[in-house]
Motif scaffolding. Structure first.
Motif, PDB file in Angstrom:
ATOM      1  N   ALA A 156      34.430  29.122  45.264  1.00 34.76           N
ATOM      2  CA  ALA A 156      33.948  30.726  45.071  1.00 34.76           C
ATOM      3  C   ALA A 156      33.924  31.366  46.059  1.00 34.76           C
ATOM      4  CB  ALA A 156      32.361  30.320  45.640  1.00 34.76           C
ATOM      5  N   GLU A 157      34.664  30.930  47.130  1.00 30.37           N
ATOM      6  CA  GLU A 157      34.909  31.682  48.692  1.00 30.37           C
ATOM      7  C   GLU A 157      36.920  31.652  48.523  1.00 30.37           C
ATOM      8  OE1 GLU A 157      34.634  29.003  51.954  1.00 30.37           O
ATOM      9  OE2 GLU A 157      32.427  28.719  51.193  1.00 30.37           O
ATOM     10  N   ASN A 158      37.361  31.180  47.776  1.00 38.61           N
ATOM     11  CA  ASN A 158      38.730  31.976  47.395  1.00 38.61           C
ATOM     12  C   ASN A 158      38.131  32.698  45.709  1.00 38.61           C
ATOM     13  OD1 ASN A 158      39.457  28.937  48.685  1.00 38.61           O
ATOM     14  ND2 ASN A 158      39.807  27.980  46.937  1.00 38.61           N
ATOM     15  N   ALA A 159      37.730  32.528  44.901  1.00 38.27           N
ATOM     16  CA  ALA A 159      37.828  33.709  44.033  1.00 38.27           C
ATOM     17  C   ALA A 159      37.319  35.216  44.704  1.00 38.27           C
ATOM     18  CB  ALA A 159      36.659  33.400  43.185  1.00 38.27           C
ATOM     19  N   LEU A 160      36.191  34.627  45.784  1.00 33.91           N
ATOM     20  CA  LEU A 160      36.110  36.292  46.407  1.00 33.91           C
ATOM     21  C   LEU A 160      37.072  36.705  47.341  1.00 33.91           C
ATOM     22  CD1 LEU A 160      33.849  37.845  47.526  1.00 33.91           C
ATOM     23  CD2 LEU A 160      33.228  37.144  49.544  1.00 33.91           C
ATOM     24  N   ARG A 161      38.078  35.909  48.384  1.00 32.75           N
ATOM     25  CA  ARG A 161      39.320  36.592  48.744  1.00 32.75           C
ATOM     26  C   ARG A 161      39.913  37.103  47.946  1.00 32.75           C
ATOM     27  NH1 ARG A 161      38.970  32.203  52.008  1.00 32.75           N
ATOM     28  NH2 ARG A 161      40.584  31.355  50.501  1.00 32.75           N
ATOM     29  N   LEU A 162      40.330  36.481  46.700  1.00 35.32           N
ATOM     30  CA  LEU A 162      41.623  36.731  46.051  1.00 35.32           C
ATOM     31  C   LEU A 162      41.107  38.359  45.404  1.00 35.32           C
ATOM     32  CD1 LEU A 162      44.391  36.465  44.019  1.00 35.32           C
ATOM     33  CD2 LEU A 162      42.628  35.269  42.409  1.00 35.32           C
ATOM     34  N   ALA A 163      39.811  38.380  44.839  1.00 34.03           N
ATOM     35  CA  ALA A 163      39.358  39.885  44.386  1.00 34.03           C
ATOM     36  C   ALA A 163      39.444  40.669  45.599  1.00 34.03           C
ATOM     37  CB  ALA A 163      37.724  39.525  44.225  1.00 34.03           C
ATOM     38  N   GLN A 164      39.217  40.210  47.004  1.00 32.64           N
ATOM     39  CA  GLN A 164      39.036  41.014  47.854  1.00 32.64           C
ATOM     40  C   GLN A 164      40.706  41.499  48.342  1.00 32.64           C
ATOM     41  OE1 GLN A 164      37.084  39.442  50.584  1.00 32.64           O
ATOM     42  NE2 GLN A 164      35.075  40.751  50.381  1.00 32.64           N
ATOM     43  N   GLU A 165      41.435  41.008  47.930  1.00 34.50           N
ATOM     44  CA  GLU A 165      42.894  41.206  48.609  1.00 34.50           C
ATOM     45  C   GLU A 165      43.338  41.941  47.746  1.00 34.50           C
ATOM     46  OE1 GLU A 165      44.290  36.851  48.927  1.00 34.50           O
ATOM     47  OE2 GLU A 165      43.742  36.600  51.470  1.00 34.50           O
ATOM     48  N   THR A 166      43.109  41.225  45.762  1.00 31.84           N
ATOM     49  CA  THR A 166      43.931  42.299  44.623  1.00 31.84           C
ATOM     50  C   THR A 166      43.186  44.073  44.706  1.00 31.84           C
ATOM     51  OG1 THR A 166      43.162  40.635  43.258  1.00 31.84           O
ATOM     52  CG2 THR A 166      44.699  40.125  44.120  1.00 31.84           C
ATOM     53  N   GLY A 167      42.346  43.986  45.341  1.00 32.87           N
ATOM     54  CA  GLY A 167      41.104  45.135  44.647  1.00 32.87           C
ATOM     55  C   GLY A 167      40.520  45.235  43.954  1.00 32.87           C
ATOM     56  N   CYS A 168      40.520  43.996  43.151  1.00 35.74           N
ATOM     57  CA  CYS A 168      39.371  43.878  42.318  1.00 35.74           C
ATOM     58  C   CYS A 168      38.115  44.122  42.612  1.00 35.74           C
ATOM     59  CB  CYS A 168      38.790  42.048  41.936  1.00 35.74           C
ATOM     60  SG  CYS A 168      40.474  42.287  41.006  1.00 35.74           S
ATOM     61  N   ALA A 169      36.866  45.024  41.539  1.00 31.86           N
ATOM     62  CA  ALA A 169      35.918  45.758  41.453  1.00 31.86           C
ATOM     63  C   ALA A 169      35.185  45.337  40.869  1.00 31.86           C
ATOM     64  CB  ALA A 169      35.767  47.263  41.833  1.00 31.86           C
ATOM     65  N   TYR A 170      35.831  44.320  39.875  1.00 34.59           N
ATOM     66  CA  TYR A 170      35.463  44.046  38.719  1.00 34.59           C
ATOM     67  C   TYR A 170      35.256  42.665  38.963  1.00 34.59           C
ATOM     68  CZ  TYR A 170      34.739  48.840  37.628  1.00 34.59           C
ATOM     69  OH  TYR A 170      34.187  50.630  38.068  1.00 34.59           O
ATOM     70  N   ALA A 171      34.611  42.313  38.055  1.00 37.34           N
ATOM     71  CA  ALA A 171      35.215  40.973  37.540  1.00 37.34           C
ATOM     72  C   ALA A 171      34.454  40.091  36.126  1.00 37.34           C
ATOM     73  CB  ALA A 171      34.198  39.327  38.252  1.00 37.34           C
ATOM     74  N   LEU A 172      34.997  39.333  34.695  1.00 41.51           N
ATOM     75  CA  LEU A 172      34.820  38.589  33.760  1.00 41.51           C
ATOM     76  C   LEU A 172      34.804  37.693  33.376  1.00 41.51           C
ATOM     77  CD1 LEU A 172      34.255  39.767  30.813  1.00 41.51           C
ATOM     78  CD2 LEU A 172      36.840  39.842  30.888  1.00 41.51           C
ATOM     79  N   LEU A 173      33.240  36.907  33.619  1.00 41.39           N
ATOM     80  CA  LEU A 173      33.419  35.816  34.070  1.00 41.39           C
ATOM     81  C   LEU A 173      33.028  34.794  32.428  1.00 41.39           C
ATOM     82  CD1 LEU A 173      32.712  35.666  38.021  1.00 41.39           C
ATOM     83  CD2 LEU A 173      35.021  35.487  37.091  1.00 41.39           C
ATOM     84  N   ILE A 174      33.045  33.330  32.501  1.00 41.24           N
ATOM     85  CA  ILE A 174      32.695  32.640  31.757  1.00 41.24           C
ATOM     86  C   ILE A 174      31.445  32.263  32.062  1.00 41.24           C
ATOM     87  CG2 ILE A 174      33.867  31.114  32.558  1.00 41.24           C
ATOM     88  CD1 ILE A 174      33.230  31.391  28.900  1.00 41.24           C
ATOM     89  N   ASP A 175      30.241  32.646  30.762  1.00 36.50           N
ATOM     90  CA  ASP A 175      28.855  32.459  30.914  1.00 36.50           C
ATOM     91  C   ASP A 175      28.636  30.920  31.315  1.00 36.50           C
ATOM     92  OD1 ASP A 175      27.046  33.498  31.680  1.00 36.50           O
ATOM     93  OD2 ASP A 175      26.261  33.952  30.174  1.00 36.50           O
ATOM     94  N   GLY A 176      27.877  30.719  31.624  1.00 35.11           N
ATOM     95  CA  GLY A 176      27.269  29.316  31.277  1.00 35.11           C
ATOM     96  C   GLY A 176      27.850  28.028  32.387  1.00 35.11           C
ATOM     97  N   SER A 177      29.230  28.802  33.115  1.00 43.80           N
ATOM     98  CA  SER A 177      29.658  27.780  34.253  1.00 43.80           C
ATOM     99  C   SER A 177      29.011  27.483  35.189  1.00 43.80           C
ATOM    100  CB  SER A 177      31.244  27.830  34.185  1.00 43.80           C
ATOM    101  OG  SER A 177      31.393  27.723  35.550  1.00 43.80           O
ATOM    102  N   PRO A 178      28.273  26.406  35.664  1.00 45.24           N
ATOM    103  CA  PRO A 178      27.906  26.108  37.074  1.00 45.24           C
ATOM    104  C   PRO A 178      28.653  27.535  38.471  1.00 45.24           C
ATOM    105  CG  PRO A 178      29.255  24.724  37.234  1.00 45.24           C
ATOM    106  CD  PRO A 178      29.928  25.278  35.416  1.00 45.24           C
ATOM    107  N   SER A 179      30.060  27.699  38.032  1.00 44.18           N
ATOM    108  CA  SER A 179      30.818  28.588  38.896  1.00 44.18           C
ATOM    109  C   SER A 179      30.431  30.443  38.493  1.00 44.18           C
ATOM    110  CB  SER A 179      32.074  27.996  38.940  1.00 44.18           C
ATOM    111  OG  SER A 179      33.259  29.007  39.569  1.00 44.18           O
TER     112      SER A 179
END
Length: 164
Positions: free
Chosen positions: A91-114
């Protein structure tokens, strides 16, 4: 570019799910966003060193990603192994990547514990679901990133159009 989208790699066709498969999302917006350079693709679990395939994992006891982040719940594999620290790192890796690349949105697979944002499995490995978020989805939302499940792509399209 504004409107960058962090997207689960399995939704783009990468075979990174726990079972070694992909779950590609067929929607015209995906190809348009790819051509526009909006997509930032990531598998949080792989970013934290988890293999493919890997044992299924669920958040124990019907808890949620918020509970995992607060230290009140664990993520366990069907084998009984505790993978909470790995899912928190993912989760921390995903947040860091989102912030570094300017992602204001996320499209994620539902059902996953992540990545689950609408529902997750209840920790019994019986297929039972409940509403809730996975660890990555919860952390992204806490940071102000708008999270959409693969079942909400039309809502994401609308949100992007409204932001222009």
């Amino acid at each position: 570019m504004t409107g960058k989208i962090l997207v689960s790699a399995c939704l783009i066709g990468h075979a990174v799910r726990y079972d070694g498969r992909a779950k590609p999302l067929a929607h015209p917006a995906i190809e348009r966003w790819r051509a526009e350079g909006r997509l930032v693709t990531m598998c949080p679990e792989m970013s934290a060193g988890m293999p493919v395939p890997r044992p299924p994992a669920e958040i124990a006891g019907g808890a949620s990603g918020e509970d995992v982040l607060a230290g009140r719940a664990r993520v366990v594999e069907i084998t009984g192994d505790d993978v909470t620290a790995t899912f928190r790192q993912a989760a921390e890796n995903a947040l860091r990547l989102a912030q570094e690349t300017g992602c204001a949105y996320a499209l994620l697979i539902d059902g996953s514990p992540s990545c689950g944002s609408g529902f997750i499995y209840d920790g019994s490995f019986s297929g039972a679901q409940h509403s809730g978020r996975g660890v990555t989805a919860a952390l992204l939302m806490r940071a102000g990133i708008q999270v959409f499940s693969d079942r909400e792509i039309d809502r994401l399209v609308e949100s992007l159009a409204a932001a222009v």
